[in-house]
Design an enzyme around this catalytic site. Structure first.
Site, PDB file in Angstrom:
ATOM      1  N   HIS A 149      11.323   0.731   2.953  1.00  0.00           N
ATOM      2  CA  HIS A 149      12.322   1.346   3.910  1.00  0.00           C
ATOM      3  C   HIS A 149      12.200   0.331   5.366  1.00  0.00           C
ATOM      4  CE1 HIS A 149      13.434   5.008   2.166  1.00  0.00           C
ATOM      5  NE2 HIS A 149      12.149   4.899   1.545  1.00  0.00           N
ATOM      6  N   ASN A 205      16.043  11.106   1.372  1.00  0.00           N
ATOM      7  CA  ASN A 205      16.654   9.889   0.690  1.00  0.00           C
ATOM      8  C   ASN A 205      18.238  10.373   0.677  1.00  0.00           C
ATOM      9  OD1 ASN A 205      14.754   7.846   0.968  1.00  0.00           O
ATOM     10  ND2 ASN A 205      14.223   8.394  -1.401  1.00  0.00           N
TER      11      ASN A 205
HETATM   12  C1  HEM Z   1       5.156   8.350  -4.752  1.00  0.00           C
HETATM   13  C2  HEM Z   1       6.129   8.520  -3.894  1.00  0.00           C
HETATM   14  C3  HEM Z   1       6.366   7.817  -2.303  1.00  0.00           C
HETATM   15  C4  HEM Z   1       5.363   6.989  -1.786  1.00  0.00           C
HETATM   16  C5  HEM Z   1       3.855   6.946  -2.044  1.00  0.00           C
HETATM   17  C6  HEM Z   1       6.019   6.711  -0.424  1.00  0.00           C
HETATM   18  C7  HEM Z   1       5.508   6.134   0.360  1.00  0.00           C
HETATM   19  C8  HEM Z   1       6.144   5.667   1.644  1.00  0.00           C
HETATM   20  C9  HEM Z   1       5.573   4.644   2.525  1.00  0.00           C
HETATM   21  C10 HEM Z   1       4.205   4.309   2.420  1.00  0.00           C
HETATM   22  C11 HEM Z   1       6.542   4.246   3.602  1.00  0.00           C
HETATM   23  C12 HEM Z   1       6.344   3.724   4.831  1.00  0.00           C
HETATM   24  C13 HEM Z   1       6.170   4.495   5.921  1.00  0.00           C
HETATM   25  C14 HEM Z   1       5.877   3.723   7.262  1.00  0.00           C
HETATM   26  O1  HEM Z   1       5.744   2.633   7.161  1.00  0.00           O
HETATM   27  O2  HEM Z   1       6.119   4.617   8.350  1.00  0.00           O
HETATM   28  C15 HEM Z   1       7.677   5.034   2.949  1.00  0.00           C
HETATM   29  C16 HEM Z   1       8.812   5.311   3.849  1.00  0.00           C
HETATM   30  C17 HEM Z   1       9.802   6.393   3.524  1.00  0.00           C
HETATM   31  N1  HEM Z   1       9.939   6.748   2.313  1.00  0.00           N
HETATM   32 FE1  HEM Z   1       8.602   7.177   0.893  1.00  0.00          FE
HETATM   33  N2  HEM Z   1       7.289   7.371  -0.692  1.00  0.00           N
HETATM   34  C18 HEM Z   1       7.493   7.836  -1.758  1.00  0.00           C
HETATM   35  C19 HEM Z   1       8.653   8.450  -2.215  1.00  0.00           C
HETATM   36  C20 HEM Z   1       9.750   9.117  -1.388  1.00  0.00           C
HETATM   37  C21 HEM Z   1      10.665   9.935  -1.610  1.00  0.00           C
HETATM   38  C22 HEM Z   1      10.702  10.753  -2.780  1.00  0.00           C
HETATM   39  C23 HEM Z   1      11.344   9.797  -0.383  1.00  0.00           C
HETATM   40  C24 HEM Z   1      12.655  10.704  -0.199  1.00  0.00           C
HETATM   41  C25 HEM Z   1      13.136  11.864  -0.804  1.00  0.00           C
HETATM   42  C26 HEM Z   1      10.963   8.828   0.379  1.00  0.00           C
HETATM   43  C27 HEM Z   1      11.579   8.711   1.538  1.00  0.00           C
HETATM   44  C28 HEM Z   1      11.057   7.697   2.689  1.00  0.00           C
HETATM   45  C29 HEM Z   1      11.745   7.303   3.615  1.00  0.00           C
HETATM   46  C30 HEM Z   1      13.054   7.875   4.140  1.00  0.00           C
HETATM   47  C31 HEM Z   1      11.108   6.505   4.468  1.00  0.00           C
HETATM   48  C32 HEM Z   1      11.391   5.827   5.745  1.00  0.00           C
HETATM   49  C33 HEM Z   1      10.667   6.698   6.874  1.00  0.00           C
HETATM   50  C34 HEM Z   1      11.358   5.681   8.073  1.00  0.00           C
HETATM   51  O3  HEM Z   1      12.258   5.962   8.459  1.00  0.00           O
HETATM   52  O4  HEM Z   1      10.437   5.243   8.911  1.00  0.00           O
HETATM   53  N3  HEM Z   1       9.884   8.456  -0.160  1.00  0.00           N
HETATM   54  N4  HEM Z   1       7.534   5.878   1.856  1.00  0.00           N
END
Ligand code: HEM
Length: 497
Positions: free
Chosen positions: A51, A124
């Site tokens: 992201h 998402n």
């Molecule tokens: C095993 C599952 C998941 C892991 C380990 C994971 C991990 C991460 C990590 C490490 C980030 C970066 C955060 C940052 O640097 O601030 C991120 C961002 C994000 N993830 Fe996940 N994620 C997973 C699943 C999901 C799912 C299922 C969704 C949504 C339903 C999701 C939505 C998001 C969103 C929207 C961001 C961006 C946040 C922002 O706008 O700063 N992720 N994710």
């Protein structure tokens, strides 16, 4: 910003356009020159590991339906109640400078600045996810990002991982419809995907899922439209949101919840904590909760959008986790990466700072001086010092299980929902686009991977698998044979191709 230009230590400056030199040699005493260059050298921080590219806006959330019998969350306590929010939209695998129109899921993160702390829904634009156990997440993301040798996107890596991860088939099918290329962020729905707990004052709890429906409509691009946009206006979704808000054309979303009792969870035909599955609306209808309104652009992109830090672990009383293994690991991953990306005091940055922060954590890099000084330990005998309040204890579901690596093999039930999507939801035109989009992408991978993945499409539905096979000029009989094989056999056969 007005007044005299100064050095970083605040002294007025005599000039900014000419370095201090003598016969062309720059002098070390030009502190302004060295300061300006060294600050510039440190401007970039690590981009988010996923992201990375995003845009954001401020606004508010307003409760339109009283569901306080299910949750004690103070910000949901009455109709008409408004809470300030910050929203960040993003694209998952595309890097910080990449095009907004890539085929990829989109992020839709909402931070609610409530009177009982910050609550984040890190959603998402699709209701399901590729995997249901977070231990697969780093491998999954590696396969979607660039090849470590060539630094190129790699169709083989992409489809090798997905074809060996059949639980991804529901999300893959959604991604390769035109929903994989939303028109822009305003015309896009959002889904919390994971299952969460809501509990009331009596600690009675239910399981819930969130849906945000765009009041502008959920619209998509065809593959051709997306390709043109990538060349013509690669920031199209970023431009669209910024312009709309600047012109006072504020986008809104209606927020819904689905509610399932613990008893219903015991009997539901699908595992309600499996992130590769939805809860059917006919079983658990969408219940309106409130409205998201975005009405203010950030003043400073870096301070507000780049430094924003959303985490599924940011919860408030009345809202809790569920036994969804993906959510459990997400509760760790986000703040962990944020400590690396932004530093240990990232929660003190204005965009992340909650109302009424009262902690005994102190010091560390870049402490902004908002957590006070003494006492810095607990328990203490200082009158009125912060103390925990046991009345906030959440419900304690009883657990009786073995602590081990529980196997979650892919079974027939994993194909039921993508089959229903293909047969009951997608129109003929949607199907045409789906097949063409898959062929255009999977066609770039090795033939053995094309066979292995097409067998999974066939397991979803004969027509689906046959059409993909024909578009890729594959032997349909071989695809059928692979579809009938077990996952292990399918891997073995295709590895010998
Ligand atoms: C095993 C599952 C998941 C892991 C380990 C994971 C991990 C991460 C990590 C490490 C980030 C970066 C955060 C940052 O640097 O601030 C991120 C961002 C994000 N993830 Fe996940 N994620 C997973 C699943 C999901 C799912 C299922 C969704 C949504 C339903 C999701 C939505 C998001 C969103 C929207 C961001 C961006 C946040 C922002 O706008 O700063 N992720 N994710």
């Amino acid at each position: 910003m007005k007044g005299k230009l100064t050095t970083a230590s605040g002294a007025p400056l005599d000039g900014d356009q000419n370095s201090i030199t003598a016969s062309g040699y720059a002098l070390l005493q030009d502190v302004h020159l060295t300061e300006k260059l060294s600050h510039f050298n440190r401007e970039r921080i690590p981009e988010r590991v996923v992201h990375a590219k995003g845009t954001g806006a401020h606004g508010y959330f307003e409760v339109t339906n009283d569901l306080s019998k299910y949750t004690r969350a103070a910000f949901l306590s009455e109709v008409g109640k408004k809470t300030d929010i910050f929203v960040r939209f993003s694209i998952v695998n595309t890097e910080r400078g990449g095009p907004d129109a890539d085929r990829d899921p989109r992020g839709f993160s909402v931070k609610f600045y409530t009177e009982e702390g910050n609550y984040d829904i890190v959603a998402n634009n699709t209701p399901v996810f590729f995997i249901r156990d977070a231990i697969k997440f780093p491998d999954f993301i590696h396969s979607q990002k660039r090849n470590p040798k060539s630094n190129l996107h790699d169709y083989d890596m992409y489809w090798d991982f997905l074809s060996l991860t059949p639980e991804s088939i529901h999300q893959v099918t959604i991604l390769f419809t035109d929903r994989g290329t939303p028109k822009n962020y305003r015309h896009m729905d959002g889904f919390g995907t994971n299952t969460f707990m809501w509990y009331n004052e009596k600690n009675e709890y239910v399981w819930i899922k969130y849906t945000f429906k765009s009041d502008q409509g959920n619209e998509t691009l065809t593959a051709d439209e997306a390709t043109v946009l990538k060349g013509k206006e690669s920031d199209h979704a970023t431009i669209d949101l910024f312009k709309a808000i600047d012109e006072g054309n504020y986008p809104t979303w209606t927020v819904y919840v689905q509610i399932m009792t613990p008893e219903q969870a015991e009997d539901y035909q699908f595992d309600p904590f499996d992130a590769t599955k939805v809860w059917y609306h006919e079983d658990f209808p969408l219940i309106p909760l409130g409205k998201i309104v975005l009405n203010r652009n950030p003043e400073n992109y870096f301070d507000e959008v780049e430094q924003s830090a959303f985490a599924p672990s940011n919860m408030v009383p009345g809202i809790g986790a569920s036994p969804d293994p993906l959510l459990q690991a997400r509760m760790f991953a986000y703040t962990d990466t944020q400590r690396y990306r932004l530093g240990p005091n990232f929660q003190q940055l204005p965009i992340n700072s909650p109302k009424g922060l009262n902690v005994y954590q102190r010091d560390a890099l870049m402490s902004l001086g908002i957590v006070g000084s003494e006492p810095n330990y607990y328990p203490n005998s200082v009158p009125d010092s912060p103390a925990p309040d046991p009345s906030y204890a959440p419900p304690a579901p009883r657990i009786n299980d073995e602590a081990k690596r529980h196997q979650k093999p892919v079974e027939d039930i994993d194909f039921v929902q993508p089959r229903a999507l293909y047969n009951r939801v997608l129109s003929d035109e949607d199907k045409d686009h789906l097949i063409a989009n898959i062929a255009g992408h999977l066609g770039g991978a090795r033939e053995d991977l094309q066979y292995r993945q097409t067998a999974l499409f066939y397991k979803v539905d004969e027509d689906y698998g046959t059409r993909v096979a024909e578009s890729l000029a594959l032997d349909v009989n071989k695809v059928i044979e692979l579809a009938m094989a077990s996952d292990e056999e399918r891997k073995k056969i295709t590895m010998k191709m």
